[in-house]
Design an enzyme around this catalytic site. Structure first.
Site, PDB file in Angstrom:
ATOM      1  N   PHE A 137       0.855  -1.191   0.000  1.00 56.94           N
ATOM      2  CA  PHE A 137       0.000   0.000   0.000  1.00 56.94           C
ATOM      3  C   PHE A 137       0.884   1.231   0.000  1.00 56.94           C
ATOM      4  CE2 PHE A 137      -2.494   3.474   1.663  1.00 56.94           C
ATOM      5  CZ  PHE A 137      -3.629   3.389   0.858  1.00 56.94           C
ATOM      6  N   ASP A 222       9.271   2.501   1.788  1.00 58.60           N
ATOM      7  CA  ASP A 222       8.101   3.241   2.259  1.00 58.60           C
ATOM      8  C   ASP A 222       7.957   2.949   3.751  1.00 58.60           C
ATOM      9  OD1 ASP A 222       5.572   4.044   3.033  1.00 58.60           O
ATOM     10  OD2 ASP A 222       4.620   3.503   1.137  1.00 58.60           O
ATOM     11  N   LYS A 251       2.664   9.177   8.422  1.00 60.40           N
ATOM     12  CA  LYS A 251       1.816   8.847   9.572  1.00 60.40           C
ATOM     13  C   LYS A 251       2.279   9.360  10.946  1.00 60.40           C
ATOM     14  CE  LYS A 251      -1.052   5.280   7.723  1.00 60.40           C
ATOM     15  NZ  LYS A 251      -0.690   4.821   6.375  1.00 60.40           N
TER      16      LYS A 251
END
Ligand SMILES: *Cc1c(COP(=O)(O)O)cnc(C)c1O
Length: 398
Positions: A137, A222, A251
């Site tokens: 993702f 990532d 995040k």
């Protein structure tokens, strides 16, 4: 406004892209959130691995309020102390060379993809392919959903940008077969988050690094979900002893304030010059002040050691539940405080019932319970959550 009114107002006016739970959240404190009716929940989702310091951490609140009172935004045409300090801190923590700050995970990944493409073209016009992993993702923009090798995120948005190839995760022979002189980058999560908390073999990333070196390709990690202490190291790659060329963050970085960043080695970063990339809001002093405060608390309060210790305890508790309910839980996996319990069936109703009993957890990839709590939790918070989960699993096992 009462709960039903708020939900109705939202349903009438907000784009219906989220399958929301029927509660209205109003505020939080530490690892707890409260809904509009005053009910308290232990929060093991943390805004999807975002609120690393929990809710309303006094040092983060003070940093945000202080910066807001001086200046929220001034554009990237000028220097600010908050942005310079954040860049210096991220360079020091990562051992990489140069930082770019944006506003979200997808935006960080877009920047990394652009940099990798430009890098490839310094070698050959054909060196533009980016290889990503199945069940990954990477975000919801066109390029990042193309990098995201899950058809459900791509369907309906064709034509997709070209130049992406997908291989199974944790499979070095498959990656080796897909790579060539045309590969400009391999782009992976060190541990796949949304795809089900998939932890690779210990030597996988080192093998990926070797293949990248063989073909002159960049390794982009990532770390949007795994970075900022989530695994017990500041960045997950530090656990696996590899050196990436670019990492992306978002995040946890701002403790809840929207911010994203990519960090590249000096050699790769030198490919960009003035005008090659940009962002109006990216790196604004408000978001940078929040990130500076978040990183300072993580260091000053020894949060990484807490993540390792409490994460181990959470895995033990879940292993205990797996032994107690072998027909429901088939595997417990994770690292630090990114932990999952693989289920033998869909998990949404377990999440619903936990919420009724006062625990917020998450189900991802359909049948995986994912636990990504604030990094400040203690063992007693783990006990609180697992007692509720135990009760729900006992009912489900009947
Ligand atoms: C959440 C996430 C993203 C996307 O971040 P947004 O801020 O939602 O754009 C990208 N990569 C990973 C690994 C993520 O977990």
């Amino acid at each position: 406004m009462d709960k039903q009114k708020i939900i109705q107002l939202d349903k009438e006016n907000y784009l219906p892209v989220f399958a929301r739970y029927s509660i209205v959240l109003s505020h939080g404190e530490g690892p707890y959130v409260y809904d509009s009716e005053g009910k308290r929940y232990i929060d093991f989702l943390a805004g999807i691995a975002v609120n690393v310091l929990g809710h309303a951490h006094p040092k983060l609140v003070a940093a945000i309020a202080g910066q807001a009172g001086r200046m929220i935004h001034c554009s990237n045409l000028y220097y600010t102390e908050a942005q310079a300090a954040l860049a210096a801190k991220l360079v020091k923590l990562s051992g990489l060379g140069k930082v770019f700050v944006g506003n979200s995970g997808a935006e960080a990944n877009e920047g990394a993809i652009k940099l990798a493409r430009k890098y490839g073209k310094t070698i050959s016009e054909e060196k533009v392919e980016i290889i990503t992993a199945e069940h990954s993702f990477h975000g919801r923009t066109l390029a990042t959903l193309t990098a995201t090798a899950q058809p459900k995120y791509q369907k309906g948005y064709e034509p997709l940008p070209g130049g992406f190839r997908h291989v199974p995760f944790n499979d070095l022979p498959a990656l080796a077969a897909a790579m060539s002189g045309k590969t400009c980058a391999v782009f992976l999560e060190p541990i796949q988050g949304e795809g089900g908390v998939n932890v690779p073999d210990r030597d996988y990333l080192q093998g990926v690094r070797d293949l990248c070196d063989k073909y002159g390709a960049l390794l982009i990690l990532d770390e949007i979900q795994t970075g900022i202490g989530r695994t017990g190291a500041m960045f997950a790659y530090q656990l696996y002893d590899v050196k990436p060329d670019i990492i992306t963050l978002a995040k946890g970085l701002g403790g809840g304030v929207p911010i994203g960043a990519f960090i590249a080695t000096d050699k790769v970063a030198a490919i960009f010059s003035a005008g090659d990339h940009g962002s109006t809001f990216g790196g604004n002093p408000l978001a940078c002040a929040a990130a500076n405060a978040t990183l300072a608390v993580i260091e000053d309060e020894n949060i990484l050691a807490n993540v390792t210790m409490v994460g181990q305890y959470l895995m033990e508790k879940l292993e205990f539940l797996k032994d107690k309910y072998p027909n429901l839980i088939n595997q417990v996996r994770g690292q630090g405080l990114i932990v999952a319990a693989g289920l033998s069936r869909p998990g949404r109703d377990i999440v619903d019932k936990c919420m009724d009993y006062g625990a917020i957890i998450n189900c991802t990839a359909g049948d995986v319970l994912r636990f990504v709590p604030p990094l400040i939790i203690t063992k007693s918070h783990v006990d609180e959550m697992t007692e509720i989960l135990d009760r729900v699993l006992a009912e489900e096992a009947k």
